[in-house]
Design a protein around this motif. Structure first.
Motif, PDB file in Angstrom:
ATOM      1  N   ALA A  90      -1.132   8.781   7.982  1.00  0.00           N
ATOM      2  CA  ALA A  90      -1.275   8.636   6.529  1.00  0.00           C
ATOM      3  C   ALA A  90       0.089   8.736   5.845  1.00  0.00           C
ATOM      4  CB  ALA A  90      -2.216   9.702   5.989  1.00  0.00           C
ATOM      5  N   ASP A  91       0.314   7.834   4.895  1.00  0.00           N
ATOM      6  CA  ASP A  91       1.569   7.794   4.127  1.00  0.00           C
ATOM      7  C   ASP A  91       1.588   8.968   3.145  1.00  0.00           C
ATOM      8  OD1 ASP A  91       3.837   7.128   2.744  1.00  0.00           O
ATOM      9  OD2 ASP A  91       3.296   5.018   2.466  1.00  0.00           O
ATOM     10  N   LYS A  92       2.680   9.741   3.156  1.00  0.00           N
ATOM     11  CA  LYS A  92       2.776  10.912   2.283  1.00  0.00           C
ATOM     12  C   LYS A  92       3.278  10.565   0.881  1.00  0.00           C
ATOM     13  CE  LYS A  92       1.580  13.566   5.706  1.00  0.00           C
ATOM     14  NZ  LYS A  92       0.192  14.068   5.765  1.00  0.00           N
ATOM     15  N   THR A  93       3.760   9.323   0.703  1.00  0.00           N
ATOM     16  CA  THR A  93       4.253   8.914  -0.616  1.00  0.00           C
ATOM     17  C   THR A  93       3.086   8.435  -1.469  1.00  0.00           C
ATOM     18  OG1 THR A  93       6.323   8.192   0.406  1.00  0.00           O
ATOM     19  CG2 THR A  93       5.885   7.426  -1.829  1.00  0.00           C
ATOM     20  N   PRO A  94       2.899   9.011  -2.667  1.00  0.00           N
ATOM     21  CA  PRO A  94       1.735   8.636  -3.479  1.00  0.00           C
ATOM     22  C   PRO A  94       1.908   7.287  -4.164  1.00  0.00           C
ATOM     23  CG  PRO A  94       3.085  10.207  -4.681  1.00  0.00           C
ATOM     24  CD  PRO A  94       3.715  10.073  -3.310  1.00  0.00           C
ATOM     25  N   TYR A  95       0.794   6.693  -4.552  1.00  0.00           N
ATOM     26  CA  TYR A  95       0.771   5.511  -5.406  1.00  0.00           C
ATOM     27  C   TYR A  95       0.516   5.999  -6.834  1.00  0.00           C
ATOM     28  CZ  TYR A  95       0.326   2.763  -1.099  1.00  0.00           C
ATOM     29  OH  TYR A  95       0.556   2.197   0.125  1.00  0.00           O
ATOM     30  N   VAL A  96       1.163   5.372  -7.810  1.00  0.00           N
ATOM     31  CA  VAL A  96       1.129   5.907  -9.180  1.00  0.00           C
ATOM     32  C   VAL A  96      -0.020   5.347 -10.017  1.00  0.00           C
ATOM     33  CG1 VAL A  96       3.599   6.400  -9.178  1.00  0.00           C
ATOM     34  CG2 VAL A  96       2.779   4.169 -10.001  1.00  0.00           C
ATOM     35  N   ASN A  97      -0.605   4.226  -9.576  1.00  0.00           N
ATOM     36  CA  ASN A  97      -1.769   3.695 -10.297  1.00  0.00           C
ATOM     37  C   ASN A  97      -2.563   2.777  -9.373  1.00  0.00           C
ATOM     38  OD1 ASN A  97      -0.420   1.131 -10.365  1.00  0.00           O
ATOM     39  ND2 ASN A  97       0.671   1.802 -12.209  1.00  0.00           N
TER      40      ASN A  97
END
Length: 562
Positions: A90-97
């Motif tokens: 799982a990618d630890k960088t979030p998506y902002v929207n």
């Protein structure tokens, strides 16, 4: 504003295609000839090309330690068919929207296209609140009342709740952990977000790589995968498709809004042709990119050749696999018009329940036990290896279990003894092994088998189809007819010498054409030739996957009383 070709592709949404770009500068700016996959093209400064598609061509892999590239790791190139099964980290960088997720992550109708995310905070909708940390499945991208949104679902208390999240919904959205395993090709097509790398962990090696492996011996760690895209484009004065890798050192500028996109040829896939209305057929087309393959009719569909596409339709096929013990079995789609003949081969049945499914009124099923079974109930029969049975019918029977009588499903059979028959009952949950005894010596056409017997059905070619130059089925040691499917086909013939017409599959033939404004008379097509189509392992599982979605699975076999 100019950007590198790689940045342009990363910023591009597939839904925005086609796009017209102009070459601005780069190492090929002086008009050098660039060759890729046998296509030569001259990418000179000012050249205008129409981008019609792109896909991941290969992956650059680095060994990963603590979610970072190891300082001792060299970058290696991995083709998409590199063997092994992988788990996605799982990618630890979030998506902002939500819009960022829809633009960068593959969301589609197949099982691969349903990514899962969770929000760092509660999301309050009109009549629904999504809790922070709750798993949200993204199912589709859709337009609702003029607003783009993503169709989503959450599961609570074993019930699915559906809702839509608009593109404008902001927050911190993180990928959920994924416990599935994938091939490298599946990861490339569905699991690498645009503008991001992907960390994967090797879960299982499928088989040895033909040449020396680019990965360290006995490697079982994590890899960081960086995609390299292949861009499909049309050039102004060419009638074929050119392929350009995205890491080419070229700068481009998007000029779609101020350019007449209609001045380019319009490439169409076979799916595009099939979506046209039936009244538009027949039509004449020129092949811009032909399929690979040496068998007819693929070797006749070369680039630049003109063809007549007579009509579109759905046609029946029987999906068959070679009967082999090893993993190298081949798979075929056989038209019901196949003119060869078949003789029956014995079927194998792992349980008594399978005997009940295979039983028909047309003939009595005769089997030999290949595995012993000791019955836990004195009312039911214990089977020894070599016992022979005639299968009768399914019924219920009383057995004594822990001092109490209990009704269970059983299979009534007649055991064949040397000079008599003995009625016996076999429990449906019995896990044994049986092989069919064949008394039928008749030779059958494929259409007769489909009409008279239940599939799956085992056969061997007894008379090959003489209308086919090389009947690949005749060489098979045995075939299992697995199921009848319906698939999409186009009927085509050569425009210059229409001696015969061919059925070509829409979904498995990679081919691009452009339509010509030539009149064609709505005449009867020449004699139709069908072919036995060999399908790859991947195509086979896709056919089974989609076909089985429309079928109701058989009931589960009864369990052994506990």
């Amino acid at each position: 504003m100019a950007s590198t070709l790689e940045k342009f592709i990363h910023s591009l949404d597939l839904r925005a295609l086609p796009r017209v770009v102009q070459i601005q500068s780069g190492i090929y700016c002086q008009g050098s000839v660039y060759e890729m996959f046998g296509n030569e093209c001259c990418l000179s400064t000012g050249e205008v090309i129409k981008v019609i598609g792109f896909k991941i061509n290969k992956l650059i892999a680095s060994i990963c330690e603590n979610n970072e590239v190891s300082q001792f790791s060299a970058k290696v190139e991995l083709p998409l068919n590199f063997p092994g099964l992988y788990k996605v980290v799982a990618d630890k960088t979030p998506y902002v929207n939500i819009e960022e997720i829809a633009r960068k992550v593959s969301i589609g109708p197949t099982r691969f296209g349903h990514p899962c995310f969770y929000s760092a905070e509660d999301i309050k909708l009109a009549n629904f609140t999504i809790k922070h940390g709750e798993k949200i499945t993204f199912n589709s991208v859709e337009e609702l009342n003029g607003t783009m949104a993503v169709g989503c679902a959450v599961v609570r208390n074993n019930q699915s709740h559906s809702f839509a999240l608009p593109f404008s919904q902001e927050g911190e959205f993180y990928e959920c952990e994924d416990d599935q395993i994938y091939t490298l090709k599946e990861i490339a097509e569905w699991k690498i977000p645009k503008c991001r790398n992907r960390i994967v962990k090797l879960s299982n090696t499928l088989h040895m790589w033909e040449s020396s492996s680019p990965l360290p011996e006995n490697f079982d760690g994590c890899l960081i995968l960086t995609p390299v895209y292949e861009v499909q484009a049309v050039m102004k004065f060419r009638k074929d498709i050119v392929h350009i890798l995205s890491d080419l050192d070229v700068e481009v500028k998007d000029i779609t809004d101020c350019y007449d996109i209609g001045s380019f040829l319009q490439p169409l896939s076979l799916e595009d042709i099939f979506e046209r209305a039936s009244k538009e057929f027949p039509m004449v087309a020129e092949i811009m990119e032909g399929p690979s393959g040496s068998q007819k009719p693929y070797n006749l569909l070369s680039t630049g050749k003109e063809i007549v596409i007579h009509k579109k339709y759905q046609a029946a096929r029987v999906l068959a696999s070679e009967m082999r013990r090893d993993s190298s079995k081949r798979h075929f789609l056989i038209p019901t018009s196949y003119k060869g003949k078949f003789k029956r081969r014995p079927r194998e049945f792992p349980t008594a329940y399978d005997l009940e499914i295979a039983r028909t009124e047309k003939e009595q099923l005769h089997v030999v036990a290949t595995k012993a079974f000791a019955s836990p109930h004195k009312e039911l029969f214990s089977v020894s290896v070599g016992d022979q049975f005639l299968v009768q019918q399914c019924q219920t029977s009383e057995v004594l279990y822990e001092g109490r009588k209990k009704l269970i499903d059983v299979l009534a059979c007649e055991q064949i003894l040397s000079d008599t028959y003995k009625k016996v009952l076999l429990p449906m949950y019995m896990e044994g092994g049986f092989v069919e005894v064949i008394h039928d010596k008749k030779q059958y056409h494929l259409s007769e088998i489909c009409k008279e017997f239940h599939l799956p059905f085992n056969v061997k070619v007894s008379v090959r189809d003489l209308s086919i130059e090389e009947d690949v089925l005749a060489a098979a040691p045995g075939l299992q007819f697995e199921e009848e499917i319906t698939d999409s086909y186009l009927l085509i013939s050569s425009a210059s010498s229409p001696v015969e017409s061919w059925e070509i599959p829409v979904c498995r033939l990679s081919m691009l054409v452009h339509l010509l404004s030539k009149d064609v008379q709505a005449v009867v097509p020449p004699a139709t030739r069908t072919m036995v189509e060999e399908v790859s392992e991947e195509e086979y599982y896709m056919l089974r996957r989609y076909e089985n979605l429309t079928l109701h699975p058989p009931p589960r076999p009864p369990k052994k009383p506990t």
